[in-house]
Write a protein that holds these residues in place. Structure first.
Motif, PDB file in Angstrom:
ATOM      1  N   GLU A 189       0.830  -1.207   0.000  1.00  0.00           N
ATOM      2  CA  GLU A 189       0.000   0.000   0.000  1.00  0.00           C
ATOM      3  C   GLU A 189       0.865   1.258   0.000  1.00  0.00           C
ATOM      4  O   GLU A 189       0.551   2.247  -0.672  1.00  0.00           O
ATOM      5  N   ILE A 190       1.962   1.226   0.744  1.00  0.00           N
ATOM      6  CA  ILE A 190       2.888   2.371   0.747  1.00  0.00           C
ATOM      7  C   ILE A 190       3.432   2.589  -0.657  1.00  0.00           C
ATOM      8  O   ILE A 190       3.569   3.733  -1.120  1.00  0.00           O
ATOM      9  N   GLY A 191       3.724   1.507  -1.356  1.00  0.00           N
ATOM     10  CA  GLY A 191       4.189   1.633  -2.735  1.00  0.00           C
ATOM     11  C   GLY A 191       3.164   2.298  -3.628  1.00  0.00           C
ATOM     12  O   GLY A 191       3.498   3.157  -4.457  1.00  0.00           O
ATOM     13  N   PHE A 192       1.888   1.921  -3.464  1.00  0.00           N
ATOM     14  CA  PHE A 192       0.824   2.559  -4.257  1.00  0.00           C
ATOM     15  C   PHE A 192       0.735   4.058  -3.932  1.00  0.00           C
ATOM     16  O   PHE A 192       0.577   4.895  -4.830  1.00  0.00           O
ATOM     17  N   ASP A 193       0.824   4.377  -2.632  1.00  0.00           N
ATOM     18  CA  ASP A 193       0.779   5.791  -2.227  1.00  0.00           C
ATOM     19  C   ASP A 193       1.933   6.571  -2.857  1.00  0.00           C
ATOM     20  O   ASP A 193       1.744   7.672  -3.387  1.00  0.00           O
ATOM     21  N   LEU A 194       3.125   5.999  -2.791  1.00  0.00           N
ATOM     22  CA  LEU A 194       4.312   6.679  -3.314  1.00  0.00           C
ATOM     23  C   LEU A 194       4.222   6.883  -4.820  1.00  0.00           C
ATOM     24  O   LEU A 194       4.596   7.938  -5.341  1.00  0.00           O
ATOM     25  N   SER A 195       3.736   5.885  -5.526  1.00  0.00           N
ATOM     26  CA  SER A 195       3.614   5.998  -6.977  1.00  0.00           C
ATOM     27  C   SER A 195       2.632   7.098  -7.358  1.00  0.00           C
ATOM     28  O   SER A 195       2.888   7.906  -8.260  1.00  0.00           O
ATOM     29  N   THR A 196       1.491   7.126  -6.664  1.00  0.00           N
ATOM     30  CA  THR A 196       0.503   8.183  -6.933  1.00  0.00           C
ATOM     31  C   THR A 196       1.064   9.542  -6.576  1.00  0.00           C
ATOM     32  O   THR A 196       0.887  10.519  -7.321  1.00  0.00           O
ATOM     33  N   LEU A 197       1.755   9.628  -5.448  1.00  0.00           N
ATOM     34  CA  LEU A 197       2.338  10.898  -5.026  1.00  0.00           C
ATOM     35  C   LEU A 197       3.384  11.374  -6.035  1.00  0.00           C
ATOM     36  O   LEU A 197       3.479  12.576  -6.333  1.00  0.00           O
ATOM     37  N   ALA A 198       4.153  10.440  -6.588  1.00  0.00           N
ATOM     38  CA  ALA A 198       5.139  10.799  -7.610  1.00  0.00           C
ATOM     39  C   ALA A 198       4.454  11.367  -8.849  1.00  0.00           C
ATOM     40  O   ALA A 198       4.919  12.359  -9.434  1.00  0.00           O
ATOM     41  N   GLN A 199       3.335  10.756  -9.245  1.00  0.00           N
ATOM     42  CA  GLN A 199       2.601  11.259 -10.410  1.00  0.00           C
ATOM     43  C   GLN A 199       2.080  12.676 -10.165  1.00  0.00           C
ATOM     44  O   GLN A 199       2.096  13.528 -11.058  1.00  0.00           O
ATOM     45  N   LEU A 204       2.682  18.408 -11.243  1.00  0.00           N
ATOM     46  CA  LEU A 204       2.786  19.762 -10.687  1.00  0.00           C
ATOM     47  C   LEU A 204       4.066  20.461 -11.141  1.00  0.00           C
ATOM     48  O   LEU A 204       4.338  21.584 -10.731  1.00  0.00           O
ATOM     49  N   GLY A 205       4.845  19.773 -11.972  1.00  0.00           N
ATOM     50  CA  GLY A 205       6.082  20.373 -12.493  1.00  0.00           C
ATOM     51  C   GLY A 205       7.250  20.261 -11.549  1.00  0.00           C
ATOM     52  O   GLY A 205       8.162  21.088 -11.597  1.00  0.00           O
ATOM     53  N   ALA A 206       7.237  19.227 -10.688  1.00  0.00           N
ATOM     54  CA  ALA A 206       8.340  19.035  -9.739  1.00  0.00           C
ATOM     55  C   ALA A 206       8.923  17.637  -9.894  1.00  0.00           C
ATOM     56  O   ALA A 206       8.821  16.794  -8.980  1.00  0.00           O
ATOM     57  N   PRO A 207       9.552  17.337 -11.053  1.00  0.00           N
ATOM     58  CA  PRO A 207      10.093  15.982 -11.253  1.00  0.00           C
ATOM     59  C   PRO A 207      11.199  15.627 -10.270  1.00  0.00           C
ATOM     60  O   PRO A 207      11.386  14.452  -9.956  1.00  0.00           O
ATOM     61  N   GLN A 208      11.942  16.625  -9.768  1.00  0.00           N
ATOM     62  CA  GLN A 208      12.988  16.333  -8.785  1.00  0.00           C
ATOM     63  C   GLN A 208      12.395  15.750  -7.510  1.00  0.00           C
ATOM     64  O   GLN A 208      12.991  14.905  -6.853  1.00  0.00           O
ATOM     65  N   THR A 209      11.210  16.255  -7.133  1.00  0.00           N
ATOM     66  CA  THR A 209      10.513  15.716  -5.960  1.00  0.00           C
ATOM     67  C   THR A 209       9.906  14.358  -6.270  1.00  0.00           C
ATOM     68  O   THR A 209       9.891  13.464  -5.421  1.00  0.00           O
ATOM     69  N   ALA A 210       9.426  14.194  -7.491  1.00  0.00           N
ATOM     70  CA  ALA A 210       8.763  12.949  -7.879  1.00  0.00           C
ATOM     71  C   ALA A 210       9.737  11.776  -7.980  1.00  0.00           C
ATOM     72  O   ALA A 210       9.379  10.635  -7.674  1.00  0.00           O
ATOM     73  N   PRO A 212      12.569  10.493  -6.367  1.00  0.00           N
ATOM     74  CA  PRO A 212      12.830   9.540  -5.274  1.00  0.00           C
ATOM     75  C   PRO A 212      11.571   8.806  -4.824  1.00  0.00           C
ATOM     76  O   PRO A 212      11.650   7.665  -4.352  1.00  0.00           O
ATOM     77  N   LEU A 213      10.419   9.434  -4.968  1.00  0.00           N
ATOM     78  CA  LEU A 213       9.160   8.766  -4.622  1.00  0.00           C
ATOM     79  C   LEU A 213       8.895   7.612  -5.582  1.00  0.00           C
ATOM     80  O   LEU A 213       8.532   6.505  -5.160  1.00  0.00           O
ATOM     81  N   ALA A 214       9.070   7.867  -6.879  1.00  0.00           N
ATOM     82  CA  ALA A 214       8.847   6.822  -7.885  1.00  0.00           C
ATOM     83  C   ALA A 214       9.856   5.684  -7.724  1.00  0.00           C
ATOM     84  O   ALA A 214       9.507   4.499  -7.869  1.00  0.00           O
ATOM     85  N   GLU A 215      11.098   6.030  -7.430  1.00  0.00           N
ATOM     86  CA  GLU A 215      12.128   4.996  -7.255  1.00  0.00           C
ATOM     87  C   GLU A 215      11.830   4.130  -6.032  1.00  0.00           C
ATOM     88  O   GLU A 215      11.977   2.897  -6.072  1.00  0.00           O
ATOM     89  N   LEU A 236       6.891   1.521 -13.159  1.00  0.00           N
ATOM     90  CA  LEU A 236       7.894   1.674 -14.218  1.00  0.00           C
ATOM     91  C   LEU A 236       7.537   2.830 -15.152  1.00  0.00           C
ATOM     92  O   LEU A 236       8.401   3.640 -15.516  1.00  0.00           O
ATOM     93  N   ALA A 237       6.252   2.899 -15.533  1.00  0.00           N
ATOM     94  CA  ALA A 237       5.837   3.977 -16.429  1.00  0.00           C
ATOM     95  C   ALA A 237       5.940   5.338 -15.745  1.00  0.00           C
ATOM     96  O   ALA A 237       6.346   6.330 -16.364  1.00  0.00           O
ATOM     97  N   THR A 238       5.590   5.375 -14.457  1.00  0.00           N
ATOM     98  CA  THR A 238       5.702   6.629 -13.706  1.00  0.00           C
ATOM     99  C   THR A 238       7.155   7.076 -13.625  1.00  0.00           C
ATOM    100  O   THR A 238       7.477   8.253 -13.842  1.00  0.00           O
ATOM    101  N   LEU A 239       8.039   6.142 -13.328  1.00  0.00           N
ATOM    102  CA  LEU A 239       9.458   6.472 -13.238  1.00  0.00           C
ATOM    103  C   LEU A 239      10.006   6.890 -14.599  1.00  0.00           C
ATOM    104  O   LEU A 239      10.785   7.859 -14.696  1.00  0.00           O
ATOM    105  N   ALA A 240       9.589   6.203 -15.664  1.00  0.00           N
ATOM    106  CA  ALA A 240      10.069   6.545 -17.004  1.00  0.00           C
ATOM    107  C   ALA A 240       9.660   7.959 -17.392  1.00  0.00           C
ATOM    108  O   ALA A 240      10.472   8.745 -17.903  1.00  0.00           O
ATOM    109  N   ARG A 241       8.420   8.314 -17.125  1.00  0.00           N
ATOM    110  CA  ARG A 241       7.955   9.650 -17.515  1.00  0.00           C
ATOM    111  C   ARG A 241       8.617  10.728 -16.658  1.00  0.00           C
ATOM    112  O   ARG A 241       8.862  11.841 -17.126  1.00  0.00           O
TER     113      ARG A 241
END
Length: 369
Positions: A189-199, A204-210, A212-215, A236-241
């Protein structure tokens, strides 16, 4: 004093004649002062109100609230005034409030669409239930429904992200993550939260913040889920984008390709989730300066979406706008029509002043032929 006396007389009468109506009243008092779909109480593996199992008894239960002026019935929904709700809540003990809130959390979790991307009816159902999800998940949850509260918050944030409300999605997902991290055995569940938060941060235009969350989301899911889990494809798709936004296209390419393979194997070649992988992969190729490879990927994604979603769905609008950019890079004259259709959809769904609509209209205006 007169109002309070009349109120108490109404409740006393309900308790004598329709005791289950009192239970329904208490549950409704914890929801939003918006139309409450009656299906919330009648669907699912276990009805919230026993009378809901019998259509005649259920009609009498709901009708008694309306008959005493405690609620208003609208088609297949019930509406309580906020003052009535406040008065009911004031009579409930802390234990009853916690128990009722936990029951509502579970019922709402059963009722809301979990597959926001793949379910074409998800948006209208979420629009009807979102105010009640927000009402029930407000504040610290009772211990007995903390996991359900976290899941509801994440699903709500996913819905808001899907309709373009990134600022509304952010605090809900942050709360979901905080709740899950405070519980035991919630790695998936934490992984799902982190992936959504990364997206959300990415949009929001903050890929630097996204990043480590996606990783971290990918690492967690790789440690606790099967290698062919569709959840990994989302990570994987979230991290790639995200990597694309940071100009790390070469690192993004194998991630996007792996995401596509996982979802095609799990869902089949024409599933809506595959369309997201196709767009992620097309984005990588486009950003690498290869619109020729990107075009058939985005065209396939668009065909999938047009087959599964209404013609004015945001996902179709986004695909059309991306296709317009790719066509423009190839000097194709049809780019303007694709941009016009995409901008029209975003205008209808998000409004004229939404940043994404403004960008779409600017693109359509630039590509006019």
């Amino acid at each position: 004093m007169v109002v309070a006396t009349l109120w108490q007389l109404s409740v006393d009468r309900l308790r004598r004649e329709q005791p289950q109506a009192v239970e329904l009243l208490r549950l409704c008092a914890l929801l939003a002062p918006e139309p409450i779909p009656l299906a919330l109480f009648t669907r699912g593996p276990e009805s919230l109100i026993a009378a809901a199992a019998d259509p005649l008894a259920w009609d009498a239960t709901v009708g008694s609230l309306a008959g005493l002026g405690l609620a208003r019935r609208e088609d297949s929904a019930l509406v309580l005034h906020r003052l009535v709700q406040a008065a009911v809540r004031a009579t409930m003990t802390d234990e009853l409030l916690a128990t009722s809130r936990a029951r509502l959390c579970r019922a709402l979790l059963e009722a809301v669409p979990h597959d926001i991307h793949g379910d074409p009816d998800a948006r209208p159902r979420w629009h009807a239930l979102l105010p009640h999800v927000l009402a029930v998940t407000k504040g610290d949850p009772p211990a007995q429904c903390a996991p359900e509260t976290a899941q509801l918050l994440r699903h709500a944030s996913e819905f808001l992200l899907a309709i373009g409300d990134r600022t509304g999605a952010l605090p809900l997902c942050e709360r979901a993550l905080a709740l899950d991290e405070a519980l035991e055995g919630r790695d998936a569940e934490i992984g799902f939260d982190l992936s959504t938060l990364a997206q959300i941060h990415r949009d929001l235009g903050a890929p630097q913040t996204a990043l480590p969350l996606a990783e971290r989301a990918l690492r967690l899911h790789e440690s606790c889920l099967p290698a062919d889990s569709p959840a990994l494809a989302t990570d994987l798709a979230t991290l790639a984008r995200t990597l694309c936004l940071l100009s790390e296209h070469r690192a993004a390419l194998p991630l996007a390709e792996r995401a596509l393979r996982i979802d095609e194997a799990a869902h089949g070649p024409d599933d809506p989730y595959v369309s997201f992988d196709l767009i992620a992969l097309a984005t990588v190729h486009f950003d690498l300066g290869d619109p020729v490879t990107a075009l058939p990927l985005i065209e396939r994604a668009l065909r999938i979406r047009e087959a599964h979603y209404p013609p004015d769905h945001l996902y179709i609008g986004y695909a059309l706008l991306f296709k317009a950019q790719v066509l423009d890079a190839l000097n194709e004259g049809s780019a303007g029509e694709s941009a016009r259709r995409g901008a029209q959809i975003l205008h209808g769904q998000l409004g004229r002043t939404h940043p994404k609509t403004e960008d779409a209209l600017a693109l359509a205006d630039r590509l006019k032929r």
